[in-house]
Design a protein around this motif. Sequence first.
Motif, PDB file in Angstrom:
ATOM      1  N   PRO A  44      31.110  42.925  -3.024  1.00 32.51           N
ATOM      2  CA  PRO A  44      30.710  42.548  -4.382  1.00 32.51           C
ATOM      3  C   PRO A  44      29.196  42.395  -4.543  1.00 32.51           C
ATOM      4  O   PRO A  44      28.702  41.386  -5.026  1.00 32.51           O
ATOM      5  N   TYR A  45      28.457  43.384  -4.070  1.00 34.79           N
ATOM      6  CA  TYR A  45      27.016  43.544  -4.252  1.00 34.79           C
ATOM      7  C   TYR A  45      26.138  42.679  -3.339  1.00 34.79           C
ATOM      8  O   TYR A  45      25.184  43.179  -2.762  1.00 34.79           O
ATOM      9  N   GLU A  46      26.402  41.400  -3.198  1.00 33.59           N
ATOM     10  CA  GLU A  46      25.516  40.545  -2.395  1.00 33.59           C
ATOM     11  C   GLU A  46      26.092  40.184  -1.033  1.00 33.59           C
ATOM     12  O   GLU A  46      25.351  39.819  -0.126  1.00 33.59           O
ATOM     13  N   THR A  47      27.389  40.263  -0.879  1.00 35.72           N
ATOM     14  CA  THR A  47      28.040  39.927   0.394  1.00 35.72           C
ATOM     15  C   THR A  47      29.098  40.980   0.708  1.00 35.72           C
ATOM     16  O   THR A  47      29.497  41.757  -0.160  1.00 35.72           O
ATOM     17  N   ILE A  48      29.529  40.982   1.957  1.00 32.16           N
ATOM     18  CA  ILE A  48      30.760  41.685   2.320  1.00 32.16           C
ATOM     19  C   ILE A  48      31.805  40.618   2.592  1.00 32.16           C
ATOM     20  O   ILE A  48      31.572  39.676   3.356  1.00 32.16           O
ATOM     21  N   GLU A  49      32.957  40.750   1.935  1.00 31.03           N
ATOM     22  CA  GLU A  49      34.038  39.788   2.069  1.00 31.03           C
ATOM     23  C   GLU A  49      35.185  40.416   2.858  1.00 31.03           C
ATOM     24  O   GLU A  49      35.598  41.536   2.574  1.00 31.03           O
ATOM     25  N   ILE A  50      35.680  39.664   3.817  1.00 30.92           N
ATOM     26  CA  ILE A  50      36.804  40.097   4.641  1.00 30.92           C
ATOM     27  C   ILE A  50      37.831  38.975   4.635  1.00 30.92           C
ATOM     28  O   ILE A  50      37.468  37.799   4.741  1.00 30.92           O
ATOM     29  N   ALA A  51      39.099  39.308   4.495  1.00 31.81           N
ATOM     30  CA  ALA A  51      40.118  38.263   4.511  1.00 31.81           C
ATOM     31  C   ALA A  51      41.372  38.743   5.223  1.00 31.81           C
ATOM     32  O   ALA A  51      41.742  39.920   5.141  1.00 31.81           O
ATOM     33  N   LEU A  52      42.001  37.818   5.912  1.00 30.70           N
ATOM     34  CA  LEU A  52      43.319  38.038   6.497  1.00 30.70           C
ATOM     35  C   LEU A  52      44.348  37.500   5.521  1.00 30.70           C
ATOM     36  O   LEU A  52      44.227  36.361   5.036  1.00 30.70           O
ATOM     37  N   CYS A  53      45.353  38.305   5.218  1.00 31.89           N
ATOM     38  CA  CYS A  53      46.342  37.935   4.187  1.00 31.89           C
ATOM     39  C   CYS A  53      47.763  38.046   4.727  1.00 31.89           C
ATOM     40  O   CYS A  53      48.023  38.776   5.689  1.00 31.89           O
ATOM     41  N   TYR A  54      48.650  37.330   4.051  1.00 31.70           N
ATOM     42  CA  TYR A  54      50.069  37.420   4.357  1.00 31.70           C
ATOM     43  C   TYR A  54      50.843  37.211   3.060  1.00 31.70           C
ATOM     44  O   TYR A  54      50.674  36.196   2.378  1.00 31.70           O
ATOM     45  N   ASN A  55      51.651  38.201   2.705  1.00 31.16           N
ATOM     46  CA  ASN A  55      52.513  38.098   1.523  1.00 31.16           C
ATOM     47  C   ASN A  55      51.723  37.764   0.254  1.00 31.16           C
ATOM     48  O   ASN A  55      52.154  36.955  -0.566  1.00 31.16           O
ATOM     49  N   GLY A  56      50.569  38.406   0.085  1.00 41.17           N
ATOM     50  CA  GLY A  56      49.773  38.237  -1.121  1.00 41.17           C
ATOM     51  C   GLY A  56      48.858  37.034  -1.125  1.00 41.17           C
ATOM     52  O   GLY A  56      48.104  36.826  -2.073  1.00 41.17           O
ATOM     53  N   LYS A  57      48.891  36.229  -0.076  1.00 43.84           N
ATOM     54  CA  LYS A  57      48.062  35.027   0.006  1.00 43.84           C
ATOM     55  C   LYS A  57      46.966  35.207   1.059  1.00 43.84           C
ATOM     56  O   LYS A  57      47.200  35.796   2.115  1.00 43.84           O
ATOM     57  N   ILE A  58      45.791  34.693   0.762  1.00 44.24           N
ATOM     58  CA  ILE A  58      44.677  34.733   1.715  1.00 44.24           C
ATOM     59  C   ILE A  58      44.831  33.584   2.701  1.00 44.24           C
ATOM     60  O   ILE A  58      44.869  32.414   2.320  1.00 44.24           O
ATOM     61  N   ILE A  59      44.925  33.927   3.973  1.00 39.70           N
ATOM     62  CA  ILE A  59      45.047  32.913   5.022  1.00 39.70           C
ATOM     63  C   ILE A  59      43.669  32.404   5.444  1.00 39.70           C
ATOM     64  O   ILE A  59      43.444  31.215   5.605  1.00 39.70           O
ATOM     65  N   GLN A  60      42.747  33.345   5.627  1.00 39.24           N
ATOM     66  CA  GLN A  60      41.406  32.987   6.067  1.00 39.24           C
ATOM     67  C   GLN A  60      40.451  34.090   5.620  1.00 39.24           C
ATOM     68  O   GLN A  60      40.807  35.266   5.609  1.00 39.24           O
ATOM     69  N   LYS A  61      39.230  33.711   5.240  1.00 38.52           N
ATOM     70  CA  LYS A  61      38.268  34.702   4.783  1.00 38.52           C
ATOM     71  C   LYS A  61      36.886  34.418   5.347  1.00 38.52           C
ATOM     72  O   LYS A  61      36.563  33.281   5.723  1.00 38.52           O
ATOM     73  N   ILE A  62      36.073  35.459   5.405  1.00 37.42           N
ATOM     74  CA  ILE A  62      34.689  35.362   5.857  1.00 37.42           C
ATOM     75  C   ILE A  62      33.830  36.162   4.881  1.00 37.42           C
ATOM     76  O   ILE A  62      34.167  37.302   4.545  1.00 37.42           O
ATOM     77  N   ALA A  63      32.731  35.568   4.437  1.00 32.16           N
ATOM     78  CA  ALA A  63      31.761  36.273   3.597  1.00 32.16           C
ATOM     79  C   ALA A  63      30.424  36.292   4.325  1.00 32.16           C
ATOM     80  O   ALA A  63      29.970  35.261   4.824  1.00 32.16           O
ATOM     81  N   GLU A  64      29.809  37.443   4.379  1.00 29.03           N
ATOM     82  CA  GLU A  64      28.542  37.624   5.092  1.00 29.03           C
ATOM     83  C   GLU A  64      27.550  38.274   4.141  1.00 29.03           C
ATOM     84  O   GLU A  64      27.900  39.205   3.400  1.00 29.03           O
ATOM     85  N   HIS A  65      26.301  37.787   4.128  1.00 30.63           N
ATOM     86  CA  HIS A  65      25.289  38.395   3.267  1.00 30.63           C
ATOM     87  C   HIS A  65      25.102  39.858   3.627  1.00 30.63           C
ATOM     88  O   HIS A  65      25.206  40.241   4.792  1.00 30.63           O
ATOM     89  N   LYS A  66      24.808  40.674   2.630  1.00 28.29           N
ATOM     90  CA  LYS A  66      24.743  42.122   2.835  1.00 28.29           C
ATOM     91  C   LYS A  66      23.718  42.537   3.883  1.00 28.29           C
ATOM     92  O   LYS A  66      23.880  43.565   4.541  1.00 28.29           O
ATOM     93  N   HIS A  67      22.670  41.738   4.076  1.00 27.34           N
ATOM     94  CA  HIS A  67      21.645  42.099   5.061  1.00 27.34           C
ATOM     95  C   HIS A  67      22.160  41.995   6.497  1.00 27.34           C
ATOM     96  O   HIS A  67      21.632  42.632   7.402  1.00 27.34           O
ATOM     97  N   ASN A  68      23.168  41.158   6.706  1.00 27.10           N
ATOM     98  CA  ASN A  68      23.747  40.985   8.044  1.00 27.10           C
ATOM     99  C   ASN A  68      25.152  41.552   8.160  1.00 27.10           C
ATOM    100  O   ASN A  68      25.680  41.709   9.254  1.00 27.10           O
ATOM    101  N   ALA A  69      25.730  41.863   7.018  1.00 27.41           N
ATOM    102  CA  ALA A  69      27.170  42.089   6.980  1.00 27.41           C
ATOM    103  C   ALA A  69      27.622  43.339   7.705  1.00 27.41           C
ATOM    104  O   ALA A  69      28.674  43.350   8.345  1.00 27.41           O
ATOM    105  N   VAL A  70      26.850  44.426   7.626  1.00 25.21           N
ATOM    106  CA  VAL A  70      27.324  45.679   8.200  1.00 25.21           C
ATOM    107  C   VAL A  70      27.528  45.541   9.704  1.00 25.21           C
ATOM    108  O   VAL A  70      28.578  45.893  10.247  1.00 25.21           O
ATOM    109  N   ARG A  71      26.524  44.992  10.377  1.00 18.37           N
ATOM    110  CA  ARG A  71      26.669  44.839  11.831  1.00 18.37           C
ATOM    111  C   ARG A  71      27.653  43.738  12.211  1.00 18.37           C
ATOM    112  O   ARG A  71      28.171  43.705  13.332  1.00 18.37           O
TER     113      ARG A  71
END
Length: 218
Positions: free
Chosen positions: A10-37
Motif C-alpha cells: 500500500p505504497y509506504e509499507t509492504i504488509e504480510i499476514a498469515l491467515c486462516y479461514n478468512g481471519k488474520i492470525i498474525q501480520k508484519i508491516a515493513e517500511h518500503k525502504h527495508n521491506a524488499v530485503r
Amino acid sequence: MQHYLILQYPYETIEIALCYNGKIIQKIAEHKHNAVRATIPNIQTLLNQNDLTLQDIACFGVNVGPGPYNTLRALLTMANGIHFAQKTPLINLSALQLLEQEVQAKNVLIILHAFLGHVFYRMKIDETIIQGGCEMDELTKLINSQKLSSPLITVGNGAIMHKQFLIDACGKNLLFSENIPAFNSLQTLAQATLTKLQQNDFDKNYVQPIYFDNVAKK
C-alpha cells in the motif's frame, strides 16, 4: 481449511499476514525502504512463530496493484520465486477491485496515485465498469461526461492527493467521506483470497503487476 499467506504493497509499507479461514492470525508491516530485503525473512518469521512450513500454506493471496512499479514488481518477483520453488498457488487480486468491495456502493470511483499528475482509476456506475490510467485533466473530463443517478463515492490515495482539484473540476458529481480510505485493508485482501481459494477461482501461474498502457511504468 488450511493456512494461507497474503501480501500487498500500500505504497509506504509492504504488509504480510498469515491467515486462516478468512481471519488474520498474525501480520508484519515493513517500511518500503527495508521491506524488499526483509520480505522473505518476515514470511519465515510468521511461519516459525506459528509452527508452520511453506508446505502447510494453501496459497499466497497477492495484491497486484496497480501501484508504484519498482517495489511492486520486486514483491511479485519474490512471490513468483516461492511459487516456482514450492509450487504454492498464487491468487492475484486487484487493489482497485478490493477498494470497490469495501465501499459497497452503486456509484464508486477509486483513484490511486501513479506519478506526478497521473493516476490509476476504476469507475463503477450501476453495473458498468470503466478503468485505466491517465492524467487528472482526462479523468475529470471522463467523470463529467457520465450520466450519473447519484454522485460517485470517491476513495483512494489519489482521491486524497487531488481532492480539491476534483471538487473544483467535478463539483456535485463526486462525494467524499470524512475519512477517505487510501488503500484497501489487509482484512479485505484476506477475505477475498479465501473466497477465490474456496471457489478455485485462480490460475496456477505466476502473478504480474496491473498496469495500464496509457500510464508509463515509473
